[in-house]
Scaffold this active site. Structure first.
Site, PDB file in Angstrom:
ATOM      1  N   GLU A 279       0.827  -1.211   0.000  1.00  0.00           N
ATOM      2  CA  GLU A 279       0.000   0.000   0.000  1.00  0.00           C
ATOM      3  C   GLU A 279       0.859   1.258   0.000  1.00  0.00           C
ATOM      4  O   GLU A 279       0.733   2.103   0.888  1.00  0.00           O
ATOM      5  CB  GLU A 279      -0.892   0.016   1.243  1.00  0.00           C
ATOM      6  CG  GLU A 279      -1.790  -1.192   1.409  1.00  0.00           C
ATOM      7  CD  GLU A 279      -2.496  -1.215   2.770  1.00  0.00           C
ATOM      8  OE1 GLU A 279      -2.087  -0.471   3.690  1.00  0.00           O
ATOM      9  OE2 GLU A 279      -3.451  -1.981   2.899  1.00  0.00           O
ATOM     10  N   PRO A 280       1.734   1.431  -0.981  1.00  0.00           N
ATOM     11  CA  PRO A 280       2.537   2.652  -0.982  1.00  0.00           C
ATOM     12  C   PRO A 280       1.674   3.886  -1.265  1.00  0.00           C
ATOM     13  O   PRO A 280       0.734   3.818  -2.055  1.00  0.00           O
ATOM     14  CB  PRO A 280       3.544   2.428  -2.120  1.00  0.00           C
ATOM     15  CG  PRO A 280       2.874   1.452  -3.032  1.00  0.00           C
ATOM     16  CD  PRO A 280       1.999   0.591  -2.166  1.00  0.00           C
ATOM     17  N   GLY A 281       1.973   4.955  -0.599  1.00  0.00           N
ATOM     18  CA  GLY A 281       1.312   6.230  -0.869  1.00  0.00           C
ATOM     19  C   GLY A 281       2.370   7.232  -1.262  1.00  0.00           C
ATOM     20  O   GLY A 281       2.614   7.499  -2.429  1.00  0.00           O
ATOM     21  N   TYR A 322       4.832  18.715  11.104  1.00  0.00           N
ATOM     22  CA  TYR A 322       5.902  17.761  11.423  1.00  0.00           C
ATOM     23  C   TYR A 322       7.281  18.402  11.448  1.00  0.00           C
ATOM     24  O   TYR A 322       8.274  17.702  11.576  1.00  0.00           O
ATOM     25  CB  TYR A 322       5.967  16.646  10.363  1.00  0.00           C
ATOM     26  CG  TYR A 322       4.668  15.996   9.984  1.00  0.00           C
ATOM     27  CD1 TYR A 322       3.864  15.390  10.951  1.00  0.00           C
ATOM     28  CD2 TYR A 322       4.259  15.945   8.660  1.00  0.00           C
ATOM     29  CE1 TYR A 322       2.678  14.776  10.587  1.00  0.00           C
ATOM     30  CE2 TYR A 322       3.079  15.322   8.291  1.00  0.00           C
ATOM     31  CZ  TYR A 322       2.295  14.750   9.274  1.00  0.00           C
ATOM     32  OH  TYR A 322       1.132  14.136   8.903  1.00  0.00           O
ATOM     33  N   CYS A 350      -1.834  33.890  10.007  1.00  0.00           N
ATOM     34  CA  CYS A 350      -1.529  34.436  11.325  1.00  0.00           C
ATOM     35  C   CYS A 350      -1.189  33.348  12.334  1.00  0.00           C
ATOM     36  O   CYS A 350      -1.931  33.120  13.301  1.00  0.00           O
ATOM     37  CB  CYS A 350      -2.704  35.278  11.806  1.00  0.00           C
ATOM     38  SG  CYS A 350      -3.141  36.514  10.594  1.00  0.00           S
ATOM     39  N   GLU A 351      -0.106  32.637  12.089  1.00  0.00           N
ATOM     40  CA  GLU A 351       0.415  31.623  13.016  1.00  0.00           C
ATOM     41  C   GLU A 351       1.920  31.621  12.816  1.00  0.00           C
ATOM     42  O   GLU A 351       2.381  31.633  11.667  1.00  0.00           O
ATOM     43  CB  GLU A 351      -0.077  30.212  12.640  1.00  0.00           C
ATOM     44  CG  GLU A 351      -1.562  30.018  12.579  1.00  0.00           C
ATOM     45  CD  GLU A 351      -2.165  29.527  13.881  1.00  0.00           C
ATOM     46  OE1 GLU A 351      -1.392  29.141  14.789  1.00  0.00           O
ATOM     47  OE2 GLU A 351      -3.395  29.552  13.988  1.00  0.00           O
ATOM     48  N   TYR A 379       0.546  14.094   0.750  1.00  0.00           N
ATOM     49  CA  TYR A 379       0.086  14.740   1.974  1.00  0.00           C
ATOM     50  C   TYR A 379       0.186  16.262   1.852  1.00  0.00           C
ATOM     51  O   TYR A 379       0.470  16.955   2.825  1.00  0.00           O
ATOM     52  CB  TYR A 379       0.850  14.196   3.205  1.00  0.00           C
ATOM     53  CG  TYR A 379       0.752  12.688   3.294  1.00  0.00           C
ATOM     54  CD1 TYR A 379      -0.448  12.092   3.665  1.00  0.00           C
ATOM     55  CD2 TYR A 379       1.818  11.859   2.933  1.00  0.00           C
ATOM     56  CE1 TYR A 379      -0.577  10.710   3.700  1.00  0.00           C
ATOM     57  CE2 TYR A 379       1.696  10.482   2.964  1.00  0.00           C
ATOM     58  CZ  TYR A 379       0.502   9.912   3.348  1.00  0.00           C
ATOM     59  OH  TYR A 379       0.375   8.550   3.382  1.00  0.00           O
TER      60      TYR A 379
HETATM   61  C1  LIG Z   1      -1.205   6.007   5.266  1.00  0.00           C
HETATM   62  C2  LIG Z   1      -1.286   4.550   4.991  1.00  0.00           C
HETATM   63  C3  LIG Z   1      -0.553   3.975   3.949  1.00  0.00           C
HETATM   64  C4  LIG Z   1       0.390   4.761   3.078  1.00  0.00           C
HETATM   65  O1  LIG Z   1       1.496   5.230   3.781  1.00  0.00           O
HETATM   66  P1  LIG Z   1       2.710   5.909   3.000  1.00  0.00           P
HETATM   67  O2  LIG Z   1       3.672   6.241   4.069  1.00  0.00           O
HETATM   68  O3  LIG Z   1       2.174   7.102   2.315  1.00  0.00           O
HETATM   69  O4  LIG Z   1       3.245   4.902   2.040  1.00  0.00           O
HETATM   70  C5  LIG Z   1      -0.697   2.625   3.717  1.00  0.00           C
HETATM   71  N1  LIG Z   1      -1.530   1.867   4.483  1.00  0.00           N
HETATM   72  C6  LIG Z   1      -2.244   2.387   5.500  1.00  0.00           C
HETATM   73  C7  LIG Z   1      -3.123   1.517   6.300  1.00  0.00           C
HETATM   74  C8  LIG Z   1      -2.154   3.747   5.792  1.00  0.00           C
HETATM   75  O5  LIG Z   1      -2.850   4.257   6.808  1.00  0.00           O
END
Ligand SMILES: *Cc1c(COP(=O)(O)O)cnc(C)c1O
Length: 436
Positions: A279-281, A322, A350-351, A379
């Site tokens: 599940e890469p994001g 972060y 304004c922060e 993100y």
């Molecule tokens: C956020 C998330 C991802 C993706 O994370 P990345 O760091 O963007 O790769 C994959 N699986 C789950 C369950 C998540 O919550």
């Protein structure tokens, strides 16, 4: 970032000069490179080549329909964490059977929505959710395919706010409780056990914690299979980091490549003979987008020089949230040998946390200059807000020499149209002199 490069001194995205887009849509805006999305996906796919593996792109990193479509076109599935993301994934053309639904607090309505859509897998994270999902599925006369997300109690060694695999984090079922959870789930009429899932955190720049978590999963799979459960799928979550520091000499960050990641998957997980889900994001979209902003003015006080830009923390919150680092590059290449001086690049909100860079050595910058905040594809736009009544900025996608606005700029009129003043609040109190 080969899709983002200076040509004749002007930053291009693929074959389109960024100033041309800035002229057409105004600043600030996000700009994505389709070529970079495709290249990142291809690297992941190649890393997992020959394995029975599916890449379920994590929608929450960047849910823009065009971005998700770019992956759907390549055969990706999707990892969603809300009913809204599920709708997005399906609207973008992801097949329901390739959708995994993760999340620690799915509502009954969301579970029902996902059952109706016929998604491929529910990653369940608590006993309570297991019961609810079973009841809902049973009432529909079906069985939901589930993987139980275990919390392996491994520190991803990333920013505290994006570590998710420690015992103190809210995610998953503690791994020592996995056997009991699986026994309960197996006994329920509305569930079919498909596998096991983890996701230990984000922006990991070392594979050591991932490998430790994978080993824990491998142990759990052996134990659960010995208990008689059919564990045919292993969902490894996401979390691979990207290099946010690359422009400043001597500070370049090195992160594991998808190929390095794939090697660990091959070594630890492939021998288990299960279908693999990743599940890469961030690793698919982070490098494929930038935030483009214009300098409003420069000012200095005794201690600092400030470059005030028209983008702000509401557009890209990672630095404020972060303390994240993003490279900042002028859209027009600085003269060779231009002196760099430390400046704070800040937004108008304004922060005091509204900054993009602190004491960053930049070449000379003046009002009207356009700057590129790099590595903002993940993100970024998804995490933006309308704080300070600032309209959401447009998102643009480039492909070769074409570009398209893939989300238009919100207007303040759009925003005001969502709100109403109840009639019991009465009339506007002050009549201007001379008003009728
Ligand atoms: C956020 C998330 C991802 C993706 O994370 P990345 O760091 O963007 O790769 C994959 N699986 C789950 C369950 C998540 O919550």
């Amino acid at each position: 970032m080969s899709e983002f490069a200076y040509r004749n001194g002007v930053m291009h995205v693929e074959d389109v000069p960024l100033p041309r887009i800035a002229e057409a849509v105004g600043t600030p805006f996000y700009c994505y490179s389709r070529g970079a999305l495709v290249r990142a996906y291809a690297a992941f796919a190649a890393a997992l080549g020959g394995l029975d593996a599916t890449i379920c792109y994590s929608i929450k990193a960047n849910g823009n329909l065009a971005v998700v479509r770019a992956f759907a076109e390549l055969g990706a599935g999707a990892d969603v964490v809300s009913g809204g993301e599920l709708e997005r994934a399906l609207a973008a053309g992801i097949r329901p059977a390739q959708v995994v639904f993760s999340g620690v607090g799915k509502t009954r309505a969301e579970l029902a929505q996902a059952l109706a859509a016929g998604i491929g897998q529910f990653n369940v994270e608590s006993e309570a959710e297991i019961e609810t999902l079973s009841a809902l599925a049973h009432a529909r006369g079906t069985r939901a395919a589930v993987a139980i997300r275990i919390n392996p109690d491994i520190d991803a060694l990333t920013h505290d706010k994006i570590a998710t695999g420690r015992a103190s984090d809210k995610f998953g079922i503690p791994w020592p409780d996995a056997r009991v959870a699986y026994r309960r789930a197996a006994a329920l009429p509305g569930l079919a056990i498909a596998g096991i899932a983890i996701h230990i955190g984000s922006q990991m720049t070392s594979l050591v914690p991932l490998e430790a978590a994978f080993c824990r999963v491998a142990d759990a799979v052996a134990m659960l299979r010995a208990d008689g459960h059919g564990i045919r799928r292993i969902d490894l979550g996401g979390g691979l980091g990207i290099a946010y520091r690359f422009a400043v000499e001597g500070q370049s960050e090195t992160v594991p490549s998808p190929a390095d990641y794939g090697a660990v998957v091959r070594r630890v997980i492939a021998p288990l003979g299960a279908e693999i889900i990743c599940e890469p994001g961030r690793a698919l979209v982070g490098d494929a987008g930038v935030l483009v902003t214009q300098v409003i003015l420069c000012k200095r006080n005794k201690a600092r020089a400030f470059v005030v830009v028209d983008a702000a923390m509401n557009d890209l919150i990672r630095p404020a949230l972060y303390g994240a680092y993003h490279e900042i590059l002028p859209v027009r290449a600085p003269a060779a040998g231009a002196e760099r001086a430390p400046v704070d690049v800040v937004g108008p909100v304004c922060e005091s946390s509204d900054f993009f860079a602190r004491e960053r050595p930049l070449p000379p910058v003046a009002a009207g200059d356009v700057l590129v905040v790099a590595s903002a594809g993940a993100y970024g736009a998804v995490n933006s807000s309308t704080y300070n009544a600032r309209a959401l900025v447009p998102e643009v996608m480039v492909s070769g020499n074409a570009f398209a606005v893939v989300r238009r700029r919100l207007t303040v009129t759009d925003m005001l149209a969502l709100e109403t003043v109840p009639d019991w609040l009465g009339e506007r109190p002050v009549a201007r002199r001379g008003a009728a």
